[in-house]
Design an enzyme around this catalytic site. Structure first.
Site, PDB file in Angstrom:
ATOM      1  N   ASP A  58     -38.940 -23.132  24.897  1.00 42.59           N
ATOM      2  CA  ASP A  58     -39.809 -23.523  23.832  1.00 42.59           C
ATOM      3  C   ASP A  58     -38.565 -24.377  22.959  1.00 42.59           C
ATOM      4  OD1 ASP A  58     -37.959 -20.754  23.132  1.00 42.59           O
ATOM      5  OD2 ASP A  58     -39.997 -20.975  21.792  1.00 42.59           O
ATOM      6  N   GLU A  78     -39.352 -18.088  22.181  1.00 38.79           N
ATOM      7  CA  GLU A  78     -37.729 -17.832  21.700  1.00 38.79           C
ATOM      8  C   GLU A  78     -38.258 -18.355  20.124  1.00 38.79           C
ATOM      9  OE1 GLU A  78     -34.417 -17.946  19.005  1.00 38.79           O
ATOM     10  OE2 GLU A  78     -35.670 -19.460  19.144  1.00 38.79           O
TER      11      GLU A  78
END
EC number: 3.4.11.4
Length: 413
Positions: free
Chosen positions: A83, A178
């Site tokens: 991400d 994350e």
């Protein structure tokens, strides 16, 4: 170029919008992250990784580079996150600047934005190098698609380009979310099944990090008593004023903009409300366990004192731990730091070992029983339109991983 497919891989990955969503209740937080993980799984299989599988429980795609040695060496894990941060990631259009002179202002596409060495003196470190930057309308996504591309390039090298390079078993994992702080919450240490791991999620050349903040989040609810302001004397309790008083009771200099190095802080993320009710959202950070606990206690003490003065329970804090300083785990066995440091020194890279003023997936994973420090991936000015990365630094990240693997061959379990 030393690794022919490194840059093309990186450019391909950053063009996929994998911005995570902090308001989501799913894991991963977006369907795009699910789809990208499956795409990475197919790419891993194409390179020759074995036992490639996607874990519905946590959004990770995992694969194995089988050992090609009879030595009983430690199994290494390599991790990166798929991400990107909370900034526009739709239509990423990476720009390539070869042989940067270290002085010129870099125009970001057709926008008014620039990378100016006066504003970003780190540019001066990249004279003669090839930089990848944004067109000024999006972030780049080097955090952490540099790490993803570097790990995939390492796998390609070991499995296809130089299969005679001796190594033990290596496990590769790519995960979601994350950037919103929940990516490692459901990480499956037993499934990953390695002796130690590294996240490849750091910044400039040489970063080697094993000390993070300990972190907590706090939500403070303020209950007011709203009446007409014309008749409010001795009756009104303004919830917004309570929030202001609460914030002003915190140490004035313990804020992000006034701290550095090992200094912790309270950070007011959001404040909204009305005279009737208000809500403040904070994060609490410190490297030292004792000071971290003192900060949490202070937030409760301020609320207790205000409630005592008000004679009513109008200030209600809820404080929850988020992650802890992984140094508490890693310092029990510094061999994985020593081997990474030695690998860099062998490559004439100066290790930069400093506390992270933040956290990584490795913070949580280390406390699950798998020591997981962080290695440089190359990104600079991350999380926004001024992000860039050096191709040469990315190449050296791959070199460092290879050297860690080589040195690990000398350590018999």
């Amino acid at each position: 170029m030393k690794y022919e497919k490194l840059l093309p891989r990186f450019l391909e990955y950053v063009k996929v919008n994998t911005r995570s969503d902090e308001n989501s209740t799913t894991t991963p937080s977006t369907q795009a992250l699910v789809e990208f993980a499956h795409k990475m799984g197919e790419d891993m299989k194409a390179l020759g990784l074995k036992d490639v599988h996607y874990l519905e429980s946590n959004g990770y795609v995992i694969g194995t580079i089988p050992a090609n040695t009879d030595k009983k060496v430690r199994k290494i894990g390599l991790l990166a996150h798929l991400d990107t941060a909370d900034f526009n990631a739709e239509g990423v259009n990476p720009q390539i600047l070869e042989n940067y002179d270290g002085e010129s202002v870099i125009k970001l596409g057709d926008t008014e934005f620039t990378l100016d060495p006066k504003d970003f003196p780190n540019l001066k470190n990249y004279k003669g190098q090839t930089l990848v930057h944004t067109d000024g309308t999006t972030l780049l996504g080097s955090d952490d698609k540099s790490g993803v591309a570097e790990i995939m390039t390492l796998a390609d090298y070991l499995l296809n380009i130089n299969p005679d390079f001796e190594h033990g078993e290596i496990r590769v994992g790519f995960g979601p979310d994350e950037e919103i702080g929940v990516g490692a919450d459901k990480f499956d240490v037993a499934d990953f099944d390695v002796d130690f791991a590294y996240t490849v999620d750091g910044g400039p050349l040489g970063e080697l990090q094993y000390e993070t903040f300990s972190a907590a989040g706090a939500v403070i609810e303020f209950q007011g008593k709203n009446v007409h302001p014309g008749t409010a004397k001795n009756t009104m309790v303004n919830a917004l004023q309570l929030a202001i008083d609460y914030h002003n009771a915190l140490p004035e200099f313990d804020r992000p903009e006034k701290t550095e190095g090992r200094e912790g802080f309270f950070h007011l993320l959001k404040l909204d409300g009305t005279p009737e009710e208000a809500r403040a959202q904070y994060i609490i950070r410190d490297h030292e366990e004792g000071k971290f606990n003192e900060r949490k206690a202070l937030m409760q003490e301020i609320a207790d004192k205000m409630n005592a003065e008000l004679g009513q329970n109008r200030v209600k804090p809820v404080i929850k731990d988020q992650y802890y300083n992984m140094a508490q785990i890693i310092e029990k066995d510094m061999s994985i730091i020593d081997i990474a440091k030695k690998a860099m020194e062998n490559l004439d890279i100066v290790p930069i070992i400093e506390p992270i003023r933040g956290g990584t997936d490795g913070s949580k994973i280390s406390f699950m029983g798998l020591p997981t420090p962080n290695l440089f991936a190359g990104g600079e000015n991350m999380h926004g339109r001024f992000e860039f990365v050096s191709v040469q630094t990315m190449e050296k990240a791959v070199d460092t991983l290879l050297e860690i693997i080589r040195l690990n061959n000398e350590v018999v379990k």
